[in-house]
Design an enzyme around this catalytic site. Sequence first.
Site, PDB file in Angstrom:
ATOM      1  N   SER A  15       1.608  -7.645   8.881  1.00  0.00           N
ATOM      2  CA  SER A  15       0.350  -7.709   9.628  1.00  0.00           C
ATOM      3  C   SER A  15       0.572  -8.163  11.065  1.00  0.00           C
ATOM      4  CB  SER A  15      -0.616  -8.685   8.940  1.00  0.00           C
ATOM      5  OG  SER A  15      -0.804  -8.332   7.595  1.00  0.00           O
TER       6      SER A  15
HETATM    7  N1  SAH Z   1       1.163 -10.319   3.718  1.00  0.00           N
HETATM    8  C1  SAH Z   1       1.997  -9.207   4.087  1.00  0.00           C
HETATM    9  C2  SAH Z   1       1.151  -7.994   4.412  1.00  0.00           C
HETATM   10  C3  SAH Z   1       1.698  -6.821   3.734  1.00  0.00           C
HETATM   11  S1  SAH Z   1       0.672  -5.378   3.732  1.00  0.00           S
HETATM   12  C4  SAH Z   1       2.940  -9.566   5.208  1.00  0.00           C
HETATM   13  O1  SAH Z   1       2.745 -10.604   5.841  1.00  0.00           O
HETATM   14  O2  SAH Z   1       3.913  -8.837   5.448  1.00  0.00           O
HETATM   15  C5  SAH Z   1      -0.118  -5.520   2.144  1.00  0.00           C
HETATM   16  C6  SAH Z   1       0.771  -5.591   0.950  1.00  0.00           C
HETATM   17  O3  SAH Z   1      -0.075  -5.578  -0.188  1.00  0.00           O
HETATM   18  C7  SAH Z   1       1.731  -4.402   0.777  1.00  0.00           C
HETATM   19  O4  SAH Z   1       3.031  -4.880   0.666  1.00  0.00           O
HETATM   20  C8  SAH Z   1       1.250  -3.748  -0.518  1.00  0.00           C
HETATM   21  O5  SAH Z   1       2.305  -3.192  -1.289  1.00  0.00           O
HETATM   22  C9  SAH Z   1       0.593  -4.907  -1.234  1.00  0.00           C
HETATM   23  N2  SAH Z   1      -0.367  -4.515  -2.262  1.00  0.00           N
HETATM   24  C10 SAH Z   1      -1.295  -3.531  -2.233  1.00  0.00           C
HETATM   25  N3  SAH Z   1      -1.972  -3.495  -3.386  1.00  0.00           N
HETATM   26  C11 SAH Z   1      -1.464  -4.486  -4.176  1.00  0.00           C
HETATM   27  C12 SAH Z   1      -1.739  -4.947  -5.500  1.00  0.00           C
HETATM   28  N4  SAH Z   1      -2.665  -4.380  -6.264  1.00  0.00           N
HETATM   29  N5  SAH Z   1      -1.012  -5.974  -5.975  1.00  0.00           N
HETATM   30  C13 SAH Z   1      -0.053  -6.571  -5.226  1.00  0.00           C
HETATM   31  N6  SAH Z   1       0.263  -6.177  -3.974  1.00  0.00           N
HETATM   32  C14 SAH Z   1      -0.440  -5.148  -3.456  1.00  0.00           C
END
Ligand code: SAH
Length: 228
Positions: A66
């Site tokens: 993000s």
């Molecule tokens: N907090 C992260 C943001 C990553 S983007 C950072 O700081 O890098 C959002 C993430 O949510 C992705 O890696 C995606 O694979 C995950 N995601 C999406 N749906 C999900 C679910 N149902 N359960 C767990 N993770 C999920």
Amino acid sequence: MTGGARSPSSAPAARLIEELRRAGIADERVLAAMARVPRDQFVPAAFVDHAWDNVALPIGHGQTISQPLVVALMTAALEVTDRHKVLEIGTGSGYQTAVLAPLCRRVFTIERHQALLHEANKRFAALRLGNVTSRFGDGTKGWPEPAPFDRILVTAAAAKLPVTLQELLAPGGVMVAPVGAEKGKQMLVRVRRTDEGFKTEDLVAVRFVPLVEGLPRNPRRPVEAAST
Ligand code: SAH
């Protein structure tokens, strides 16, 4: 936080923190945590020159780390203290987890892409984040065993408010989650669990990758829940 972290006085880190301050982030605890988490260790090598820019960056599997301003807004909106047990949905690179770790008692974080979780776990170990527990799985189902949580942070956008997750909040608990369609308007929403029920407020327009139910097809054999 110990070991591996850049000094908060490193020039690119200091520039980013100044930019966040100018953008209206006033929570000094959040700014201090973000100054210390080495974002350059959370991005793919190809993007390391942009690690301290205020932009989201690709981390593979169609996912992103993000934008720092959004991480700052979400962390501040969560009103987290060192007494809190926090659940994060969407570990991704692990950057948001690493920002939360020094601000709370314990972070539980779930990711549905095993390869991303594996990389994130290596970072947590390298940074010696002793209060992070991570798991491979579908975060839309929550993590009932360690519930209730004082705080829940969802870092992927659900089309509708994830009410299953808010049920895991302790009394007085707070959940922050982006809500809205993948291509449509998304809003960062804060939910408070009060004696009278759940109170919801809209915070700011955002853009997140979608919260996806279930696990990716053909996942490799699940690994044991990792704890650092
Ligand atoms: N907090 C992260 C943001 C990553 S983007 C950072 O700081 O890098 C959002 C993430 O949510 C992705 O890696 C995606 O694979 C995950 N995601 C999406 N749906 C999900 C679910 N149902 N359960 C767990 N993770 C999920």
